[in-house]
Scaffold this motif. Sequence first.
Motif, PDB file in Angstrom:
ATOM      1  N   MET A 151       0.851  -1.171  -0.061  1.00  0.00           N
ATOM      2  CA  MET A 151      -0.026  -0.125   0.060  1.00  0.00           C
ATOM      3  C   MET A 151       0.848   1.370   0.025  1.00  0.00           C
ATOM      4  O   MET A 151       1.895   1.266   0.707  1.00  0.00           O
ATOM      5  N   ASP A 152       0.467   2.202  -0.626  1.00  0.00           N
ATOM      6  CA  ASP A 152       1.047   3.355  -0.879  1.00  0.00           C
ATOM      7  C   ASP A 152       0.223   4.508  -0.368  1.00  0.00           C
ATOM      8  O   ASP A 152      -0.727   4.932  -0.881  1.00  0.00           O
ATOM      9  N   HIS A 153       0.683   5.031   0.730  1.00  0.00           N
ATOM     10  CA  HIS A 153      -0.049   6.293   1.266  1.00  0.00           C
ATOM     11  C   HIS A 153       0.692   7.315   1.222  1.00  0.00           C
ATOM     12  O   HIS A 153       0.488   8.254   2.413  1.00  0.00           O
ATOM     13  N   ALA A 154       1.116   7.931   0.067  1.00  0.00           N
ATOM     14  CA  ALA A 154       1.807   9.127  -0.129  1.00  0.00           C
ATOM     15  C   ALA A 154       0.496  10.201  -0.003  1.00  0.00           C
ATOM     16  O   ALA A 154      -0.500  10.039  -0.362  1.00  0.00           O
ATOM     17  N   PRO A 155       0.889  11.252   0.819  1.00  0.00           N
ATOM     18  CA  PRO A 155       0.146  12.471   0.877  1.00  0.00           C
ATOM     19  C   PRO A 155      -0.285  12.865  -0.616  1.00  0.00           C
ATOM     20  O   PRO A 155       0.471  13.104  -1.339  1.00  0.00           O
ATOM     21  N   PRO A 156      -1.519  13.527  -0.544  1.00  0.00           N
ATOM     22  CA  PRO A 156      -1.929  14.165  -1.702  1.00  0.00           C
ATOM     23  C   PRO A 156      -1.290  15.324  -2.209  1.00  0.00           C
ATOM     24  O   PRO A 156      -0.784  16.007  -1.238  1.00  0.00           O
ATOM     25  N   ASP A 157      -0.986  15.625  -3.234  1.00  0.00           N
ATOM     26  CA  ASP A 157      -0.350  16.610  -3.859  1.00  0.00           C
ATOM     27  C   ASP A 157      -1.031  17.875  -3.060  1.00  0.00           C
ATOM     28  O   ASP A 157      -2.289  18.262  -3.394  1.00  0.00           O
ATOM     29  N   SER A 158      -0.510  19.053  -2.410  1.00  0.00           N
ATOM     30  CA  SER A 158      -0.967  20.071  -2.071  1.00  0.00           C
ATOM     31  C   SER A 158      -2.114  20.847  -2.994  1.00  0.00           C
ATOM     32  O   SER A 158      -2.842  21.594  -2.901  1.00  0.00           O
ATOM     33  N   ALA A 159      -1.567  20.720  -4.222  1.00  0.00           N
ATOM     34  CA  ALA A 159      -2.335  21.427  -5.323  1.00  0.00           C
ATOM     35  C   ALA A 159      -3.488  20.741  -5.976  1.00  0.00           C
ATOM     36  O   ALA A 159      -4.088  21.106  -6.837  1.00  0.00           O
ATOM     37  N   SER A 160      -3.791  19.458  -5.416  1.00  0.00           N
ATOM     38  CA  SER A 160      -4.601  18.661  -5.720  1.00  0.00           C
ATOM     39  C   SER A 160      -6.185  19.036  -5.397  1.00  0.00           C
ATOM     40  O   SER A 160      -6.901  18.283  -5.807  1.00  0.00           O
ATOM     41  N   SER A 161      -6.413  19.791  -4.384  1.00  0.00           N
ATOM     42  CA  SER A 161      -7.558  20.351  -3.958  1.00  0.00           C
ATOM     43  C   SER A 161      -7.489  21.948  -3.931  1.00  0.00           C
ATOM     44  O   SER A 161      -6.571  22.603  -3.719  1.00  0.00           O
ATOM     45  N   GLY A 162      -8.520  22.324  -3.690  1.00  0.00           N
ATOM     46  CA  GLY A 162      -8.813  23.876  -3.290  1.00  0.00           C
ATOM     47  C   GLY A 162      -9.317  24.298  -4.467  1.00  0.00           C
ATOM     48  O   GLY A 162     -10.053  23.770  -5.393  1.00  0.00           O
ATOM     49  N   GLU A 163      -9.534  25.662  -4.497  1.00  0.00           N
ATOM     50  CA  GLU A 163     -10.189  26.474  -5.602  1.00  0.00           C
ATOM     51  C   GLU A 163      -9.589  26.365  -6.822  1.00  0.00           C
ATOM     52  O   GLU A 163     -10.400  26.472  -7.866  1.00  0.00           O
ATOM     53  N   ASP A 164      -8.349  26.005  -6.993  1.00  0.00           N
ATOM     54  CA  ASP A 164      -7.915  25.821  -8.617  1.00  0.00           C
ATOM     55  C   ASP A 164      -8.055  24.313  -8.993  1.00  0.00           C
ATOM     56  O   ASP A 164      -7.714  24.053 -10.046  1.00  0.00           O
ATOM     57  N   ASP A 165      -8.962  23.481  -8.431  1.00  0.00           N
ATOM     58  CA  ASP A 165      -9.270  22.368  -8.619  1.00  0.00           C
ATOM     59  C   ASP A 165     -10.709  22.184  -8.981  1.00  0.00           C
ATOM     60  O   ASP A 165     -11.443  21.148  -8.656  1.00  0.00           O
ATOM     61  N   ARG A 166     -11.385  23.249  -9.439  1.00  0.00           N
ATOM     62  CA  ARG A 166     -12.707  23.453  -9.727  1.00  0.00           C
ATOM     63  C   ARG A 166     -12.864  23.862 -11.175  1.00  0.00           C
ATOM     64  O   ARG A 166     -13.552  25.031 -11.383  1.00  0.00           O
ATOM     65  N   PRO A 167     -12.662  22.827 -12.145  1.00  0.00           N
ATOM     66  CA  PRO A 167     -12.166  23.339 -13.654  1.00  0.00           C
ATOM     67  C   PRO A 167     -13.864  23.593 -13.920  1.00  0.00           C
ATOM     68  O   PRO A 167     -14.690  22.898 -13.525  1.00  0.00           O
ATOM     69  N   ASP A 168     -13.848  24.231 -15.233  1.00  0.00           N
ATOM     70  CA  ASP A 168     -15.169  24.199 -16.009  1.00  0.00           C
ATOM     71  C   ASP A 168     -14.901  23.252 -16.916  1.00  0.00           C
ATOM     72  O   ASP A 168     -14.199  23.135 -17.963  1.00  0.00           O
TER      73      ASP A 168
END
Length: 192
Positions: free
Chosen positions: A2-19
């Motif tokens: 199992m790989d439990h690498a933390p998610p990329d900090s850029a993976s969530s947030g306002e910049d992850d709400r594409p049209d």
Amino acid sequence: MMDHAPPDSASSGEDDRPDLSGPEPAAAFGALFDRHANHLHRYLANRAGAAADDLLSETFLAALQSRATYDPSRATARAWLFGIATNMLRKSARLGARQQLAVRAAEGLPERVESHEGRVAEKVDAQTRTQQLAVAIERLEERDRDVLLLSSWAQLDSAEVAEALGIPVGTVRSRLHRVRRQLRVEAPKVGE
């Protein structure tokens, strides 16, 4: 393993709400794939083993087909994709999932005992604990298992799990609390 690498900090947030509503979604989906495919694949591999590649493809295909239903004001793309992936897992329930989970978990356990007999005994104990945990997880209601695994394997926070599953954050937190308590009772450590 199992790989439990933390998610990329850029993976969530306002910049992850594409049209995603445009007539030419290729560029947007290419960016989504580049950003989230590795983390989704780890989650799917932990839950479905060798079927992860197919499930990842099915997840992105389903996302592409249902892009009109994605509402960036309700969920990040990451949470939306994990929700779709979880639904793909539900649709593709595998025989022997308990055994696969036990083997994968046991392979990742470090050996701490020097003697051969000690290593064998420790490995047997670890496999027994892992099997108990796998059985306990398998016995969970599907909705509780999804909350637990999205939280622990996909490392989504409570808000993201809520977005992925379309349930309130408070429900996620109460399910996690109840499931963890239940697992402590149903899968105690061997020898306690």
